[in-house]
Write an enzyme that holds these catalytic residues in place. Sequence first.
Site, PDB file in Angstrom:
ATOM      1  N   ALA A  72      21.046  15.524 -44.898  1.00 29.50           N
ATOM      2  CA  ALA A  72      21.413  14.901 -43.554  1.00 29.50           C
ATOM      3  C   ALA A  72      20.971  13.192 -43.622  1.00 29.50           C
ATOM      4  CB  ALA A  72      20.972  15.332 -41.917  1.00 29.50           C
ATOM      5  N   GLN A 181      20.381  19.081 -35.972  1.00 25.37           N
ATOM      6  CA  GLN A 181      19.758  20.478 -35.169  1.00 25.37           C
ATOM      7  C   GLN A 181      20.455  21.537 -34.386  1.00 25.37           C
ATOM      8  OE1 GLN A 181      16.942  22.108 -35.989  1.00 25.37           O
ATOM      9  NE2 GLN A 181      15.675  19.889 -36.956  1.00 25.37           N
ATOM     10  N   SER A 201      23.024  19.358 -42.127  1.00 25.59           N
ATOM     11  CA  SER A 201      22.295  19.648 -43.239  1.00 25.59           C
ATOM     12  C   SER A 201      22.386  20.972 -43.766  1.00 25.59           C
ATOM     13  CB  SER A 201      20.836  18.976 -43.174  1.00 25.59           C
ATOM     14  OG  SER A 201      19.521  19.337 -44.025  1.00 25.59           O
ATOM     15  N   ALA A 202      22.417  21.639 -44.832  1.00 23.11           N
ATOM     16  CA  ALA A 202      22.392  22.988 -44.899  1.00 23.11           C
ATOM     17  C   ALA A 202      21.284  23.881 -44.812  1.00 23.11           C
ATOM     18  CB  ALA A 202      22.974  23.498 -46.768  1.00 23.11           C
ATOM     19  N   HIS A 203      20.027  23.134 -45.298  1.00 19.66           N
ATOM     20  CA  HIS A 203      18.921  24.264 -44.497  1.00 19.66           C
ATOM     21  C   HIS A 203      18.664  24.168 -43.617  1.00 19.66           C
ATOM     22  CE1 HIS A 203      15.845  21.137 -44.949  1.00 19.66           C
ATOM     23  NE2 HIS A 203      16.669  19.923 -44.787  1.00 19.66           N
ATOM     24  N   THR A 239      29.267  13.420 -59.831  1.00 16.28           N
ATOM     25  CA  THR A 239      30.108  14.973 -59.973  1.00 16.28           C
ATOM     26  C   THR A 239      28.891  16.046 -58.061  1.00 16.28           C
ATOM     27  OG1 THR A 239      30.098  15.411 -61.873  1.00 16.28           O
ATOM     28  CG2 THR A 239      29.999  17.267 -61.216  1.00 16.28           C
ATOM     29  N   CYS A 328       3.510  12.381 -39.385  1.00 15.89           N
ATOM     30  CA  CYS A 328       2.597  12.008 -40.552  1.00 15.89           C
ATOM     31  C   CYS A 328       3.035  12.285 -42.511  1.00 15.89           C
ATOM     32  CB  CYS A 328       1.048  12.627 -40.399  1.00 15.89           C
ATOM     33  SG  CYS A 328       1.085  14.502 -40.493  1.00 15.89           S
TER      34      CYS A 328
END
Length: 386
Positions: A72, A181, A201-203, A239, A328
């Site tokens: 992202a 999110q 975002s995939a994770h 790729t 942080c």
Amino acid sequence: MTRRRAYLDWNASAPLRPEAREAMLAAMDEAGNPSAVHAEGRAARAIVERARADVAALAGCEPGQVVFTSGASEANTMAFARLWRGSGFFAATEHESVVAAAHWGALHDEALPVDEAGRLHRDHPLFHGVGPVSDDPAIPEGVAVLSVAAANGETGVIDPSEDLFRIAKARGARPHCDATQAVGRMAFSFRESGAATGALSAHKIGGPKGVGAFIHDDREHPHPLVRGGGQEEGWRAGTENVIGIAGFAAAARAAKAELEAGAWERVAELRNILESRLEDAAPDLIILGREAPRLPNTSCFAVPGWAGETQVMAMDLAGFAVSAGSACSSGKVARASRVLLAMGFDETTASSAIRVSLGPTNTEAEVLAFAEAWTAAWRRRSVKAA
């Protein structure tokens, strides 16, 4: 007996789904380059294109609007890459990647103020002027990008911005929505959001780290950050990460099914149980952003004067993974959360927040155990302070 650790930091990264792991292992056996025309290349290309459709189905857009990226942060940067001039506007609570991208890509970048609940104020000239932004003297440098996240990752606050996006788009600005999110945790449709571009975002949905997507409407023209072979219809050279993309697709399918089955309604119940227990135990607790609609899994709270980093370390030793509300960086002294400062909290409170973010695999027993451990730490601190 050692208690099993509980992972309560889903907004940082969701655990890898078994479906994603299996899909990635299967993709590892495909030797072909997805740009090659032989059978092996076509097999790899098929994985990528099926994945494009799966991610589009989750995000509420067309497959041709999905561009695979490294995540992202890259997608957010792509939204501002078209500027190189003009103005970049963003909610003051946006992710650091949006703030940095606006500063990098625009001649004029401006953080738009939010209220105490983290919702964008609606009184900026961008939303009240008439005609194209290029002709508006109140918009420095003309051409504008407006970025407002679908949901904030720190507080969970949801700020519906469809009305602002449509106004901005009507005036020739390009609205961008970081939906990282939100997707998979709440009802979201890029098609209905009014945004011109978006980021995923995939994770965050149980896919692998290092892969995401940039979403664009059909009126956008490529402004690639990575140039070369012209992959992804000219949007991003190089790729494709076939293995990561396969995992992303499997996670997207599972996340969509999970959301439709009502799994996140149960997560909201767990979040509410947690907050009730903590409030009963600690009268000085502040739950941040609760005045606005929030993601079902997110609780950001503070006891002013009790450093967030101290709480995170105490909970880690007790067997719970949570995050500090303060932002942080490795090797640097913790500083007050930029998001919470933007919401009007003082530096003491903004340095005292932690975030618990849950997922469908968390249990009530884990939530209650965390509440017990946190309460015990709060009592120890209160005794020392007395």
